[in-house]
Enzyme design. Structure first.
Site, PDB file in Angstrom:
ATOM      1  N   THR A 129       0.815  -1.216   0.000  1.00 21.56           N
ATOM      2  CA  THR A 129       0.000   0.000   0.000  1.00 21.56           C
ATOM      3  C   THR A 129       0.847   1.263   0.000  1.00 21.56           C
ATOM      4  O   THR A 129       1.757   1.417   0.818  1.00 21.56           O
ATOM      5  CB  THR A 129      -0.936   0.017   1.214  1.00 21.56           C
ATOM      6  OG1 THR A 129      -1.782  -1.142   1.170  1.00 21.56           O
ATOM      7  CG2 THR A 129      -1.796   1.269   1.218  1.00 21.56           C
ATOM      8  N   LYS A 155      -3.849   4.584  -2.312  1.00 17.00           N
ATOM      9  CA  LYS A 155      -4.992   5.176  -1.643  1.00 17.00           C
ATOM     10  C   LYS A 155      -5.309   6.521  -2.300  1.00 17.00           C
ATOM     11  O   LYS A 155      -4.424   7.365  -2.467  1.00 17.00           O
ATOM     12  CB  LYS A 155      -4.689   5.382  -0.155  1.00 17.00           C
ATOM     13  CG  LYS A 155      -4.540   4.089   0.630  1.00 17.00           C
ATOM     14  CD  LYS A 155      -5.861   3.351   0.755  1.00 17.00           C
ATOM     15  CE  LYS A 155      -5.744   2.157   1.680  1.00 17.00           C
ATOM     16  NZ  LYS A 155      -7.054   1.472   1.849  1.00 17.00           N
ATOM     17  N   ASP A 229     -15.701  -3.060  -1.564  1.00 17.40           N
ATOM     18  CA  ASP A 229     -15.010  -3.301  -0.292  1.00 17.40           C
ATOM     19  C   ASP A 229     -15.985  -3.029   0.844  1.00 17.40           C
ATOM     20  O   ASP A 229     -16.618  -3.937   1.368  1.00 17.40           O
ATOM     21  CB  ASP A 229     -13.759  -2.421  -0.189  1.00 17.40           C
ATOM     22  CG  ASP A 229     -12.968  -2.683   1.091  1.00 17.40           C
ATOM     23  OD1 ASP A 229     -13.355  -3.571   1.873  1.00 17.40           O
ATOM     24  OD2 ASP A 229     -11.956  -1.995   1.319  1.00 17.40           O
ATOM     25  N   LYS A 251     -12.443  -9.460   3.527  1.00 20.68           N
ATOM     26  CA  LYS A 251     -11.571  -9.257   4.676  1.00 20.68           C
ATOM     27  C   LYS A 251     -12.150 -10.047   5.845  1.00 20.68           C
ATOM     28  O   LYS A 251     -13.357  -9.965   6.110  1.00 20.68           O
ATOM     29  CB  LYS A 251     -11.463  -7.771   5.046  1.00 20.68           C
ATOM     30  CG  LYS A 251     -10.783  -6.918   3.988  1.00 20.68           C
ATOM     31  CD  LYS A 251     -10.773  -5.445   4.393  1.00 20.68           C
ATOM     32  CE  LYS A 251     -10.116  -4.581   3.318  1.00 20.68           C
ATOM     33  NZ  LYS A 251     -10.228  -3.137   3.621  1.00 20.68           N
ATOM     34  N   CYS A 279      -7.018  -6.868   3.940  1.00 21.56           N
ATOM     35  CA  CYS A 279      -6.831  -6.930   5.387  1.00 21.56           C
ATOM     36  C   CYS A 279      -6.919  -5.533   5.975  1.00 21.56           C
ATOM     37  O   CYS A 279      -6.834  -4.536   5.264  1.00 21.56           O
ATOM     38  CB  CYS A 279      -5.476  -7.555   5.739  1.00 21.56           C
ATOM     39  SG  CYS A 279      -4.049  -6.539   5.256  1.00 21.56           S
ATOM     40  N   ASP A 301      -4.192  -8.476  -1.109  1.00 18.04           N
ATOM     41  CA  ASP A 301      -3.670  -7.278  -0.444  1.00 18.04           C
ATOM     42  C   ASP A 301      -3.590  -7.568   1.054  1.00 18.04           C
ATOM     43  O   ASP A 301      -4.450  -7.158   1.822  1.00 18.04           O
ATOM     44  CB  ASP A 301      -4.590  -6.087  -0.741  1.00 18.04           C
ATOM     45  CG  ASP A 301      -4.147  -4.817  -0.029  1.00 18.04           C
ATOM     46  OD1 ASP A 301      -2.945  -4.678   0.234  1.00 18.04           O
ATOM     47  OD2 ASP A 301      -5.007  -3.974   0.271  1.00 18.04           O
ATOM     48  N   ASP A 303      -0.854  -6.942   3.175  1.00 20.61           N
ATOM     49  CA  ASP A 303       0.419  -6.350   3.589  1.00 20.61           C
ATOM     50  C   ASP A 303       0.367  -5.728   4.979  1.00 20.61           C
ATOM     51  O   ASP A 303       1.280  -5.003   5.371  1.00 20.61           O
ATOM     52  CB  ASP A 303       0.875  -5.294   2.578  1.00 20.61           C
ATOM     53  CG  ASP A 303      -0.084  -4.098   2.500  1.00 20.61           C
ATOM     54  OD1 ASP A 303      -1.224  -4.209   2.982  1.00 20.61           O
ATOM     55  OD2 ASP A 303       0.306  -3.062   1.928  1.00 20.61           O
TER      56      ASP A 303
END
Length: 332
Positions: A129, A155, A229, A251, A279, A301, A303
């Site tokens: 990210t 982002k 999301d 997630k 996550c 994703d 990380d």
């Protein structure tokens, strides 16, 4: 439960510092509070970790309290299927569910992936990210990250996004790029915004519109796949997402555990949706079960531990952004 040793549950809050700061459209974080749940039975201890879903109003304290409230049912021997009915989705159920998976794996000496009926987990290429910032900062961050991480997640915030993406592309000309709009395109022409990102090779756009405003995508034909999301928490949200999004981001903290995440992945695929597994900020304990959920996902994703200043002793190993399960763990 007859013939079963009594189980006991404890929950506590741990604070882990972020490496620098983690910035998204909603604000910056310098640390993350995670909730560690431990379920003990017969000399074995199963552990699960969760991070509060802040946009649902969860806090570390509320997650801990909710986990502790189920302790009596855990002592009585409730299983994972019963847990889905006894607790609402969210971070608390995730920590308890993953602790039950871990406990069963330890009691039986059987890896969790075998218990789940999965193939042995393969290592996964995870995104790294790039926090929200001005274009120059994001370009510098991308340039620093690109040699080690071939997949970057940016982002975004709405205003100035094209300049940000262009800057990241200058800093990381060979990297794969996905972007997270974090609901900031709600009042924008999503298809037009996506078209402006095409020259930079962006391959996925997360959550362009506000959760609950998904109807704004009904007639949108985006040249880049859109991913739900915040709009997709568990299986109950799939009917609203199908036909509006090309993919969903699973997630464990949103879904409420590995049990629901695996079922969500199966039903989403049946509806023709692509999968991303993401996550919250978390340590490797929170990421290890996500590796199982992420097997076969198109985008990964996970990380979270890489964004922290420190991690647990038993950790997910990352090499060039590829995540490997903890070697001494029964998750891998």
């Amino acid at each position: 439960m007859a013939g079963q040793l009594q189980r006991s549950l404890t929950a506590r809050i741990e604070t882990w510092p972020v490496a620098g700061s983690f910035v998204i459209a909603r604000g910056a974080k310098t640390h993350v509070d995670v909730v560690l749940v431990e379920i003990a039975e017969g000399g074995h201890v199963g552990r699960g970790e969760a991070t509060a879903i802040y946009y649902h109003g969860e806090t570390a304290q509320s997650v801990r309290d909710q986990a502790e409230a189920i302790a009596g049912r855990i002592a009585a021997g409730i299983d994972r299927a019963g847990l889905l009915a006894a607790m609402p989705r969210g971070a608390a159920r995730n920590a308890v569910d993953c602790a039950l998976w871990d406990l069963e794996a330890k009691r039986s000496g059987t890896p969790a992936w075998v218990l789940a009926g999965l193939d042995a987990p393969a290592p996964l290429q995870s995104a790294f990210t790039i926090s929200l910032g001005d274009p120059a900062r994001m370009e510098a961050d991308a340039r620093a990250a690109a040699p080690a991480y071939p997949l970057l997640k940016l982002k975004l915030a709405g205003e100035g996004d094209i300049d940000r993406v262009a800057a990241v592309r200058r800093g990381a000309p060979a990297a794969r790029l996905i972007v997270d709009a974090n609901e900031s395109w709600t009042d924008r022409d999503v298809a037009a915004e996506a078209a402006r990102l095409l020259p930079f090779g962006v391959e996925l756009i997360e959550q362009p519109v506000r959760a609950g405003a998904d109807h704004l995508l009904d007639r949108v034909v985006s040249p880049i796949p859109l991913c739900a999301d915040e709009s997709c928490q568990d299986r109950g949200d799939l009917p609203r997402c199908a036909g509006r999004y090309a993919a969903i981001n699973i997630k464990l903290d949103k879904a409420g555990g590995l049990t629901e995440a695996l079922a969500l992945a199966t039903e989403a695929r049946a509806l023709g949706l692509e999968l991303m597994v993401g996550c919250m900020l978390s340590t490797s304990l929170g990421i290890a079960p996500a590796i199982l959920a992420a097997q076969g996902a198109r985008w990964v994703d996970i990380d979270g531990p890489l964004l922290l200043a420190a991690d647990r002793e038993e950790r997910v190993r990352f090499e060039q952004g590829v995540a490997w399960p903890p070697p001494s763990s029964l998750w891998g």
